[in-house]
Design an enzyme around this catalytic site. Structure first.
Site, short mmCIF file in Angstrom:
data_model
loop_
_atom_site.label_atom_id
_atom_site.label_comp_id
_atom_site.label_asym_id
_atom_site.label_seq_id
_atom_site.Cartn_x
_atom_site.Cartn_y
_atom_site.Cartn_z
N GLU A 169 0.84 -1.20 0.00
CA GLU A 169 0.00 0.00 0.00
C GLU A 169 0.87 1.25 0.00
OE1 GLU A 169 -3.24 -0.18 2.83
OE2 GLU A 169 -3.24 -2.37 2.77
N TYR A 170 0.28 2.35 -0.43
CA TYR A 170 0.95 3.65 -0.52
C TYR A 170 2.14 3.62 -1.49
CZ TYR A 170 -1.88 4.35 3.63
OH TYR A 170 -2.93 4.40 4.50
N MET A 232 -9.94 -4.13 -1.73
CA MET A 232 -10.00 -3.78 -0.31
C MET A 232 -11.16 -2.81 -0.07
SD MET A 232 -5.99 -3.68 0.83
CE MET A 232 -5.44 -2.52 -0.41
N THR A 233 -12.36 -3.33 -0.22
CA THR A 233 -13.57 -2.50 -0.15
C THR A 233 -14.04 -2.33 1.29
OG1 THR A 233 -14.63 -4.55 -0.92
CG2 THR A 233 -14.49 -2.73 -2.48
N TYR A 234 -13.21 -1.62 2.05
CA TYR A 234 -13.53 -1.29 3.44
C TYR A 234 -12.69 -0.09 3.85
CZ TYR A 234 -9.85 -4.92 3.38
OH TYR A 234 -8.77 -5.69 3.05
N GLU A 235 -12.91 0.40 5.03
CA GLU A 235 -12.20 1.54 5.60
C GLU A 235 -12.64 2.89 5.02
OE1 GLU A 235 -9.28 1.26 8.39
OE2 GLU A 235 -11.13 0.09 8.50
N TRP A 357 -11.10 -9.05 5.94
CA TRP A 357 -10.13 -8.40 6.83
C TRP A 357 -10.89 -8.08 8.11
CZ3 TRP A 357 -5.19 -8.02 7.53
CH2 TRP A 357 -4.73 -7.17 8.54
#
Length: 378
Positions: A169-170, A232-235, A357
């Site tokens: 990530e990033y 990553m369909t959250y946060e 997750w």
């Protein structure tokens, strides 16, 4: 199955009698604790003894080595893959083992249940956060990439992993193409050795979406390189952000619809959160920090505080508010209604499956609902 929404004056005994169901089964399936108090607006999973499974899907769930052994054993029958979180690496490509404990017992447990153990690779720096300089160093050096690949193959063979999950990530925008080339090399090497490769993707809604989370990931190219991907369909709701649903379905749908323009549905797993957040109010950016809590824990908190659980019809997510010691709170979490909405997306778009997750908290109703909706591909 049926989802029953608790009304004022309801009791477990009364609900069981009304529905003609076994009260002990309702208590067990929904992890109710004595004296079995309910919150108004609470969603209960009611098992009608039938299955609506329409097809087989792949199901994965990330876990740290310090997961409770009983939680892991209860969850493994519902998993196709167990991504062990996580291995790191140095700037020179030396593989680093998980810092949270021994992994051998997790791998052995996975094999007992016919679940594939997966090595999760993350670029964590000394502070425990994602470090894009580690990524930059390795993906731009053939020597360091080869060293990391050699270490990966040796570890996978020694430990018995059956695949590798790349969770970077990033990534710097300037490293986008180098990262894609890195994934191609990992995937080709793994395929030659009989392993598969997956990549975790930040939830983009367009190819040109700005931001450090998004610019370094080329959906189309990574979808071609990897055997499958996890969205990553959250946060949307997160620790330091404003109170909102963690995975609002209206936003999740936008990500899925964009992903399908770049990646075949048969390669896409939908990310699902297994947690919620409790925010103290008023929210002040940079100061307010939410507390993470499990979905069962969230309902028990609502019961304790005498709070009514509401349901946002747009986000398709439950939430409630309460006041404790003079401080107002807002809580968003997942229940069987919000999970069913996400499972419907998997069905509607014929996705490969889903990835959680994470699985550190046991949420029995989730797994029963998943099993009711799908056959699980081992």
């Amino acid at each position: 199955m049926e989802i029953y929404i608790v009304r004022p004056g309801d009791s477990v005994d009364g609900i069981a009698q009304e529905l003609g169901e076994n009260v002990e089964q309702i208590i067990y399936d929904n992890q109710l604790v004595y004296p079995y108090e309910l919150a108004v607006g609470q969603a209960l999973y009611i098992d009608r003894g039938t299955r609506n499974a329409v097809r087989a899907i792949s199901v994965s769930g990330y876990a740290y080595p310090f997961i409770d052994g009983q939680v892991l054993e209860q969850t493994l029958p519902f998993l196709s893959e167990l991504p062990v979180f996580s291995y790191g690496f140095t700037k020179e490509g030396e593989l680093l083992p998980p810092t949270y404990g021994d992994v051998e017992w997790m791998i052995a447990s996975a094999y007992r249940f016919g679940t594939k153990p997966i090595l999760t690779l993350t670029p964590f720096g000394p502070d425990g956060n994602f470090n894009n300089q580690l990524i930059h160093s390795v993906v731009n050096s053939p020597e360091y990439t080869d060293r990391l690949l050699e270490n990966l193959l040796e570890t996978m063979d020694e430990k018995g992993y059956q695949g590798v999950d790349i969770d970077f990530e990033y990534i710097l925008a300037e490293d986008r193409d180098a990262f894609t080339a890195f994934v191609w090399k990992v995937a080709d090497t793994m395929r030659d050795a009989g392993y598969h490769t997956s990549v975790a993707l930040a939830p983009k809604t367009s190819a040109s979406q700005p931001g450090l989370l998004y610019e370094g990931k080329d959906y189309r190219a990574l979808g071609e390189a990897a055997d499958h991907v996890l969205l990553m369909t959250y946060e949307w709701g997160y620790t330091y952000g404003p109170p909102m649903a963690v995975a609002p379905v209206n936003q999740v749908r936008r990500v899925v619809e964009y992903a399908l323009t770049e990646i075949p549905a048969a390669k896409i797993d939908l990310g699902i959160p297994n947690y919620g957040y409790d925010w103290p109010l008023p929210y002040v950016r940079g100061l307010t920090k939410a507390v993470t809590l499990g979905n069962v824990e969230a309902v028990r908190l609502a019961v304790k505080q005498g709070a009514e659980i509401r349901f946002d019809s747009v986000a398709e997510s439950p939430y409630f508010t309460y006041v404790s010691e003079g401080v107002s709170h807002e809580v968003w979490f997942e229940d069987v209604r919000s999970l069913q909405a996400k499972f419907r997306l998997i069905q509607e778009y014929q996705l490969r499956g889903c990835g959680y997750w994470q699985i550190m908290k046991w949420f029995r109703a989730n797994w029963l609902l998943l099993q009711n909706q799908f056959y699980i591909s081992k």
